[in-house]
Design a protein around this motif. Sequence first.
Motif, PDB file in Angstrom:
ATOM      1  N   ARG A 166       0.829  -1.345   0.067  1.00 11.07           N
ATOM      2  CA  ARG A 166       0.003   0.051   0.065  1.00 11.07           C
ATOM      3  C   ARG A 166       0.988   1.522   0.012  1.00 11.07           C
ATOM      4  O   ARG A 166       0.613   2.353  -1.103  1.00 11.07           O
ATOM      5  CB  ARG A 166      -0.665   0.315   0.925  1.00 11.07           C
ATOM      6  CG  ARG A 166      -2.085   1.268   0.896  1.00 11.07           C
ATOM      7  CD  ARG A 166      -2.210   0.525  -0.046  1.00 11.07           C
ATOM      8  NE  ARG A 166      -3.592   2.558  -0.035  1.00 11.07           N
ATOM      9  CZ  ARG A 166      -4.592   2.428   0.070  1.00 11.07           C
ATOM     10  NH1 ARG A 166      -5.709   0.893   0.300  1.00 11.07           N
ATOM     11  NH2 ARG A 166      -5.942   3.175  -0.024  1.00 11.07           N
ATOM     12  N   GLU A 169       2.563   1.817  -3.115  1.00  8.13           N
ATOM     13  CA  GLU A 169       2.010   2.075  -4.448  1.00  8.13           C
ATOM     14  C   GLU A 169       0.667   2.861  -4.005  1.00  8.13           C
ATOM     15  O   GLU A 169      -0.139   3.420  -5.497  1.00  8.13           O
ATOM     16  CB  GLU A 169       0.589   0.861  -4.991  1.00  8.13           C
ATOM     17  CG  GLU A 169       1.504  -0.735  -5.468  1.00  8.13           C
ATOM     18  CD  GLU A 169       0.581  -1.723  -5.356  1.00  8.13           C
ATOM     19  OE1 GLU A 169      -0.415  -1.625  -5.079  1.00  8.13           O
ATOM     20  OE2 GLU A 169       1.385  -2.562  -6.493  1.00  8.13           O
ATOM     21  N   ASP A 170       0.360   3.767  -3.250  1.00  5.60           N
ATOM     22  CA  ASP A 170      -0.497   5.300  -3.229  1.00  5.60           C
ATOM     23  C   ASP A 170       0.561   6.067  -2.441  1.00  5.60           C
ATOM     24  O   ASP A 170       0.774   5.987  -1.190  1.00  5.60           O
ATOM     25  CB  ASP A 170      -1.545   5.054  -1.456  1.00  5.60           C
ATOM     26  CG  ASP A 170      -2.502   5.285  -1.336  1.00  5.60           C
ATOM     27  OD1 ASP A 170      -2.048   6.455  -1.994  1.00  5.60           O
ATOM     28  OD2 ASP A 170      -3.372   5.021  -1.010  1.00  5.60           O
ATOM     29  N   TYR A 172      -0.470   9.351  -2.793  1.00  8.93           N
ATOM     30  CA  TYR A 172      -1.172  10.268  -1.342  1.00  8.93           C
ATOM     31  C   TYR A 172      -0.909   9.398  -0.121  1.00  8.93           C
ATOM     32  O   TYR A 172      -0.189  10.314   1.196  1.00  8.93           O
ATOM     33  CB  TYR A 172      -2.097   9.895  -1.771  1.00  8.93           C
ATOM     34  CG  TYR A 172      -2.439  10.690  -2.821  1.00  8.93           C
ATOM     35  CD1 TYR A 172      -2.523  12.261  -2.807  1.00  8.93           C
ATOM     36  CD2 TYR A 172      -3.030  10.419  -3.709  1.00  8.93           C
ATOM     37  CE1 TYR A 172      -2.795  13.351  -4.397  1.00  8.93           C
ATOM     38  CE2 TYR A 172      -3.703  10.708  -5.160  1.00  8.93           C
ATOM     39  CZ  TYR A 172      -3.101  13.020  -4.929  1.00  8.93           C
ATOM     40  OH  TYR A 172      -3.836  12.930  -6.636  1.00  8.93           O
ATOM     41  N   TYR A 173      -0.589   8.277   0.144  1.00  3.09           N
ATOM     42  CA  TYR A 173      -0.222   7.432   2.034  1.00  3.09           C
ATOM     43  C   TYR A 173       0.938   7.558   2.032  1.00  3.09           C
ATOM     44  O   TYR A 173       1.426   8.181   3.017  1.00  3.09           O
ATOM     45  CB  TYR A 173      -0.727   5.541   1.418  1.00  3.09           C
ATOM     46  CG  TYR A 173      -0.972   5.529   3.298  1.00  3.09           C
ATOM     47  CD1 TYR A 173      -1.134   6.292   3.948  1.00  3.09           C
ATOM     48  CD2 TYR A 173      -0.583   3.884   3.071  1.00  3.09           C
ATOM     49  CE1 TYR A 173      -1.283   5.710   5.052  1.00  3.09           C
ATOM     50  CE2 TYR A 173      -0.535   3.042   3.806  1.00  3.09           C
ATOM     51  CZ  TYR A 173      -0.684   4.073   5.457  1.00  3.09           C
ATOM     52  OH  TYR A 173      -0.287   2.953   6.402  1.00  3.09           O
ATOM     53  N   VAL A 193      -6.484   4.564   5.638  1.00  2.00           N
ATOM     54  CA  VAL A 193      -5.934   3.862   4.973  1.00  2.00           C
ATOM     55  C   VAL A 193      -5.815   2.279   6.135  1.00  2.00           C
ATOM     56  O   VAL A 193      -6.464   1.097   6.115  1.00  2.00           O
ATOM     57  CB  VAL A 193      -4.430   3.514   4.478  1.00  2.00           C
ATOM     58  CG1 VAL A 193      -3.997   2.602   4.866  1.00  2.00           C
ATOM     59  CG2 VAL A 193      -4.574   4.900   3.376  1.00  2.00           C
TER      60      VAL A 193
END
Length: 204
Positions: A166, A169-170, A172-173, A193
């Motif tokens: 996560r 790939e994310d 923003y996170y 998340v």
Amino acid sequence: GRPLNAQELRNCLAKDKVRNTLREMAALPSFKRATGNSISDTRMDAQELALRFIFFRFHYKKNAIKKYSGNMDLDLDDFVDLLNKTSDFEFDNYILEFDTAMKISYHLFGRHSFRKVYMDTEKDSPRSLINKALFVSWSVILADYDYNRIKGIVDRCSFISILGKRITEDNYYYRALSYGTNGRWNILKAFNVAEEITKVKLIK
């Protein structure tokens, strides 16, 4: 001597019950294990993490995480004032919830608890530093679960790859965990998340 930091000042203003609770939480073996004994309490850094847990857990239970202003120091100062004035605050329950969250986190993430991981991170990989946005979001949410149940149905350290995927790939996170981690948007993203992952991967 050195000037007092924010948590040392709060400690001076806090009543005995507040001080004793934070001290007990910081001394828990489960906390020391989950954080790899990497949070010194010489200047009350561990106690500040414990206070952050109580603050966000208190608001999470009320479905009021969005009330966090984005000014961590000010919100924690105000929260200590509230604790000082609340005669029936259930400190013991928060200690138990904190202990539960630390045990579950260590089971799910091992030595990488509350640290940024990536898709190639393995359980024996070098650790990054404790990330406070990860700490508050995961500890608060994991406190809802039963440790023995999680231990029985989820493989140890299996969440390293889940979280690593996560974060990788994310974007923003990743940014929420990397820049201005006390910011309101960052904290809310971290909670969103952690909630998404636990709802899919864990059973209460």
